[in-house]
Structures are given as C-alpha cells and as structure tokens.
Design a protein around this motif. Sequence first.
Motif, PDB file in Angstrom:
ATOM      1  N   GLU A   1       1.988  11.237  22.278  1.00 10.65           N
ATOM      2  CA  GLU A   1       0.576  11.373  22.641  1.00 10.65           C
ATOM      3  C   GLU A   1      -0.219  11.997  21.498  1.00 10.65           C
ATOM      4  OE1 GLU A   1       1.008  12.018  27.491  1.00 10.65           O
ATOM      5  OE2 GLU A   1       1.215  13.735  26.132  1.00 10.65           O
ATOM      6  N   GLY A   2       0.346  13.043  20.915  1.00  7.33           N
ATOM      7  CA  GLY A   2      -0.349  13.739  19.839  1.00  7.33           C
ATOM      8  C   GLY A   2      -0.476  12.930  18.570  1.00  7.33           C
ATOM      9  N   SER A   3       0.382  11.960  18.393  1.00  6.95           N
ATOM     10  CA  SER A   3       0.356  11.152  17.169  1.00  6.95           C
ATOM     11  C   SER A   3      -0.647  10.016  17.221  1.00  6.95           C
ATOM     12  CB  SER A   3       1.751  10.573  16.906  1.00  6.95           C
ATOM     13  OG  SER A   3       2.694  11.597  16.696  1.00  6.95           O
ATOM     14  N   ARG A   4      -1.149   9.694  18.405  1.00  2.96           N
ATOM     15  CA  ARG A   4      -2.000   8.505  18.530  1.00  2.96           C
ATOM     16  C   ARG A   4      -3.249   8.574  17.667  1.00  2.96           C
ATOM     17  NH1 ARG A   4      -1.397   8.370  25.037  1.00  2.96           N
ATOM     18  NH2 ARG A   4       0.724   7.503  25.128  1.00  2.96           N
ATOM     19  N   ALA A   5      -3.997   9.666  17.749  1.00  3.61           N
ATOM     20  CA  ALA A   5      -5.230   9.761  16.968  1.00  3.61           C
ATOM     21  C   ALA A   5      -4.945   9.809  15.461  1.00  3.61           C
ATOM     22  CB  ALA A   5      -6.058  10.967  17.408  1.00  3.61           C
ATOM     23  N   PRO A   6      -3.992  10.627  14.994  1.00  2.00           N
ATOM     24  CA  PRO A   6      -3.688  10.608  13.558  1.00  2.00           C
ATOM     25  C   PRO A   6      -3.212   9.250  13.051  1.00  2.00           C
ATOM     26  CG  PRO A   6      -2.823  12.604  14.549  1.00  2.00           C
ATOM     27  CD  PRO A   6      -3.286  11.729  15.681  1.00  2.00           C
ATOM     28  N   VAL A   7      -2.394   8.555  13.838  1.00  2.12           N
ATOM     29  CA  VAL A   7      -1.921   7.233  13.423  1.00  2.12           C
ATOM     30  C   VAL A   7      -3.099   6.264  13.348  1.00  2.12           C
ATOM     31  CG1 VAL A   7      -0.570   5.225  14.154  1.00  2.12           C
ATOM     32  CG2 VAL A   7       0.451   7.511  14.228  1.00  2.12           C
TER      33      VAL A   7
ATOM     34  N   ARG B   1       0.842  -1.185   0.000  1.00  2.00           N
ATOM     35  CA  ARG B   1       0.000   0.000   0.000  1.00  2.00           C
ATOM     36  C   ARG B   1       0.888   1.250   0.000  1.00  2.00           C
ATOM     37  NH1 ARG B   1      -3.035  -1.969   5.233  1.00  2.00           N
ATOM     38  NH2 ARG B   1      -0.895  -2.669   5.489  1.00  2.00           N
ATOM     39  N   ILE B   2       0.440   2.264  -0.727  1.00  2.00           N
ATOM     40  CA  ILE B   2       1.217   3.485  -0.921  1.00  2.00           C
ATOM     41  C   ILE B   2       0.537   4.633  -0.190  1.00  2.00           C
ATOM     42  CG2 ILE B   2       2.304   5.012  -2.593  1.00  2.00           C
ATOM     43  CD1 ILE B   2       3.105   2.037  -2.805  1.00  2.00           C
ATOM     44  N   ALA B   3       1.300   5.350   0.617  1.00  2.00           N
ATOM     45  CA  ALA B   3       0.770   6.505   1.335  1.00  2.00           C
ATOM     46  C   ALA B   3       1.632   7.728   1.059  1.00  2.00           C
ATOM     47  CB  ALA B   3       0.736   6.241   2.839  1.00  2.00           C
ATOM     48  N   LEU B   4       1.000   8.865   1.000  1.00  2.00           N
ATOM     49  CA  LEU B   4       1.709  10.146   0.952  1.00  2.00           C
ATOM     50  C   LEU B   4       1.323  10.941   2.181  1.00  2.00           C
ATOM     51  CD1 LEU B   4       3.268  12.589  -0.193  1.00  2.00           C
ATOM     52  CD2 LEU B   4       1.226  13.129  -1.550  1.00  2.00           C
ATOM     53  N   VAL B   5       2.323  11.399   2.921  1.00  2.00           N
ATOM     54  CA  VAL B   5       2.093  12.286   4.065  1.00  2.00           C
ATOM     55  C   VAL B   5       2.756  13.617   3.735  1.00  2.00           C
ATOM     56  CG1 VAL B   5       2.375  12.640   6.542  1.00  2.00           C
ATOM     57  CG2 VAL B   5       2.136  10.310   5.638  1.00  2.00           C
ATOM     58  N   THR B   6       1.974  14.669   3.642  1.00  2.00           N
ATOM     59  CA  THR B   6       2.561  15.981   3.367  1.00  2.00           C
ATOM     60  C   THR B   6       3.141  16.564   4.654  1.00  2.00           C
ATOM     61  OG1 THR B   6       0.518  17.247   3.763  1.00  2.00           O
ATOM     62  CG2 THR B   6       0.854  16.349   1.539  1.00  2.00           C
ATOM     63  N   GLY B   7       4.165  17.384   4.525  1.00  2.00           N
ATOM     64  CA  GLY B   7       4.799  17.965   5.704  1.00  2.00           C
ATOM     65  C   GLY B   7       5.331  16.915   6.647  1.00  2.00           C
ATOM     66  N   ALA B   8       5.998  15.893   6.088  1.00  2.00           N
ATOM     67  CA  ALA B   8       6.368  14.717   6.887  1.00  2.00           C
ATOM     68  C   ALA B   8       7.829  14.685   7.307  1.00  2.00           C
ATOM     69  CB  ALA B   8       6.039  13.448   6.110  1.00  2.00           C
TER      70      ALA B   8
ATOM     71  N   GLN C   1       6.221  11.235  12.490  1.00  2.00           N
ATOM     72  CA  GLN C   1       5.787  10.108  13.304  1.00  2.00           C
ATOM     73  C   GLN C   1       4.768   9.248  12.548  1.00  2.00           C
ATOM     74  OE1 GLN C   1       7.175   9.350  16.196  1.00  2.00           O
ATOM     75  NE2 GLN C   1       5.936   7.510  16.444  1.00  2.00           N
ATOM     76  N   LEU C   2       3.880   9.893  11.821  1.00  2.00           N
ATOM     77  CA  LEU C   2       2.906   9.170  11.007  1.00  2.00           C
ATOM     78  C   LEU C   2       3.600   8.309   9.957  1.00  2.00           C
ATOM     79  CD1 LEU C   2       0.027  11.700  10.270  1.00  2.00           C
ATOM     80  CD2 LEU C   2      -0.295   9.316  10.879  1.00  2.00           C
ATOM     81  N   ALA C   3       4.600   8.893   9.297  1.00  2.00           N
ATOM     82  CA  ALA C   3       5.333   8.152   8.271  1.00  2.00           C
ATOM     83  C   ALA C   3       6.003   6.919   8.872  1.00  2.00           C
ATOM     84  CB  ALA C   3       6.364   9.070   7.613  1.00  2.00           C
ATOM     85  N   LYS C   4       6.594   7.081  10.051  1.00  2.00           N
ATOM     86  CA  LYS C   4       7.243   5.952  10.719  1.00  2.00           C
ATOM     87  C   LYS C   4       6.240   4.837  11.021  1.00  2.00           C
ATOM     88  CE  LYS C   4      10.879   8.630  13.061  1.00  2.00           C
ATOM     89  NZ  LYS C   4      11.365   9.139  14.369  1.00  2.00           N
ATOM     90  N   GLU C   5       5.082   5.229  11.552  1.00  2.00           N
ATOM     91  CA  GLU C   5       4.074   4.238  11.935  1.00  2.00           C
ATOM     92  C   GLU C   5       3.506   3.522  10.713  1.00  2.00           C
ATOM     93  OE1 GLU C   5       3.152   3.265  14.897  1.00  2.00           O
ATOM     94  OE2 GLU C   5       4.006   4.787  16.225  1.00  2.00           O
ATOM     95  N   LEU C   6       3.320   4.251   9.626  1.00  2.00           N
ATOM     96  CA  LEU C   6       2.782   3.636   8.420  1.00  2.00           C
ATOM     97  C   LEU C   6       3.764   2.626   7.836  1.00  2.00           C
ATOM     98  CD1 LEU C   6       1.124   6.775   6.803  1.00  2.00           C
ATOM     99  CD2 LEU C   6      -0.071   4.721   7.559  1.00  2.00           C
ATOM    100  N   VAL C   7       5.039   2.977   7.821  1.00  2.00           N
ATOM    101  CA  VAL C   7       6.052   2.027   7.339  1.00  2.00           C
ATOM    102  C   VAL C   7       6.066   0.789   8.226  1.00  2.00           C
ATOM    103  CG1 VAL C   7       8.539   1.640   7.120  1.00  2.00           C
ATOM    104  CG2 VAL C   7       7.515   3.704   6.151  1.00  2.00           C
ATOM    105  N   ALA C   8       5.966   0.999   9.532  1.00  2.00           N
ATOM    106  CA  ALA C   8       5.963  -0.131  10.470  1.00  2.00           C
ATOM    107  C   ALA C   8       4.762  -1.036  10.260  1.00  2.00           C
ATOM    108  CB  ALA C   8       5.985   0.386  11.912  1.00  2.00           C
TER     109      ALA C   8
END
Length: 249
Positions: free
Chosen positions: A221-227, A5-12, A19-26
């Motif tokens: 803490e702030g990354s939990r909901a977006p992730v 699956r391919i994701a793009l995160v702007t401002g990453a 943090q979002l990019a790290k979690e998505l790769v994981a």
Amino acid sequence: MHSKRIALVTGANQGIGLQLAKELVANGYTVLVGARDLTKGEAAAASIGSEARALQLDVTVPGSIIAAAARIRSEFGRLDLLVNNAAISHAGAPGRSLAEIMQSTRPSVASLDEVRAVYETNVFGVIAVTQALLPLLREAPAARIVNVSSGLGSLTLVSDPTFPFRSGFDVVYSASKTALNAVTVAFALELESAGIKVNAVSPGFTATALNNFEGTDTLEEGSRAPVWMALDETGPTVTFVGPDGPMPW
C-alpha cells in the motif's frame, strides 16, 4: 550509451526503496540499488534480477557520493531517474518503540546531536546526492527527481487540528521532511527551464524500519504512490502527492 532507462534509488536494500527498485525493473529500467552496506545492496539486487545493480552509497559521506557518480558515468553515461529515498527517523538507541521515539524527539527535549544526524541523511544528503548527479541527469532526454517525503512534513496538514497525525510532528524526523519539501521546491524551480522534473511523494504511514514496523499500511500500500510518481514520465513538476492524491506543502 546504455539503451535502457537508468534509475538510482537510494536506500534501496529494504522497505519502500526495495519495492521501488523491483517495480522499476519490471517496467524496463536498469536500477542501481543504493545501499550504505554493499553486501546488503548486493543481496537486494540479486533478489530483483539481472537489471538491478548494487551501488555502495552513503548519502552522508562525500567520497561515497563522488564514487557513485563516477561509476554511473563510467558504466551508463547518464541518469534518467533519481529517487532520493534514503532516510532515518531518529539517531537514538535502536530497538525503541515508536512511542518512545516520539517522546524523545519532542521539541522541548530533542537532542541537537540527533537533529543534526537526521538532517545529515534526510536533508543534506539529498542536496549532496542531487548536486553530484545533476550532470548525469542533464545528459538524459527527460530526467526526473523524486524525493520521498512524508505527510508529517506538510505544515498545512499539521496546522489543521483535525489532522490525525498532528501530535507526531517533531523537530527531528517531521521537521526534516518539511525541510526536504522546501529543498524539493527549490530544485524544481531551478531545474524547470532545463526540463528536469522534481517532485515529492509521501508513502503514507507504512510499516517499515523507519517506524519500527508500527505503521498501519502494508508495504504494498505504501509503495503505490512512490511507484506511480517514479514511473510517471509525463506529469508536472513542483508537486507533492500521497496515497490519496495531491498534498499541500
């Protein structure tokens, strides 16, 4: 066609986007790390691993958006997840405290040039990027769009005298997030029949560059909901959630 699956995160290249990019790769994604400064994007991608790829993307520059979309089509043929995370909180002098920023963005004194500059990234940039990438999202079997918003964008919350951050509502950053919420709903309603889910998420008052690192929540803490929102492939569309669950528009 790329198998992952391919994701793009702007401002990453920093903060919640990184943090979002790290979690998505994981979690098995190949992630395009969107960054205005390609050098910073490459450093961020290198810190994540081989499934993170730097992508030069300035959401306020049409040519940059077109080039990014062309590269994604050429290399991957589709996009499964778009996270519109890139945002700015002001366009004034750098290095100011949060209190100083809040004073300068009050409705009675805010610079219209600053309002326009913030909207260019936080609102118009989201519309432009989403429009450019929709053909690639339509190629995915279960595409999703996540817009990173803010509790300050909720008119319901800021109208409540008991809301602790009520005094921080302004016509620059806060109002731009209200507009982003409206954009989120508009895209969600149009794309619902196509099976593309569009939702908004608030990280909470997280210590990032947006607030001069004066937020009360840690990056984790702030990354939990977006992730959670980014990884949720089976949830609904047209929702707004935050650290404690559903939020009112």
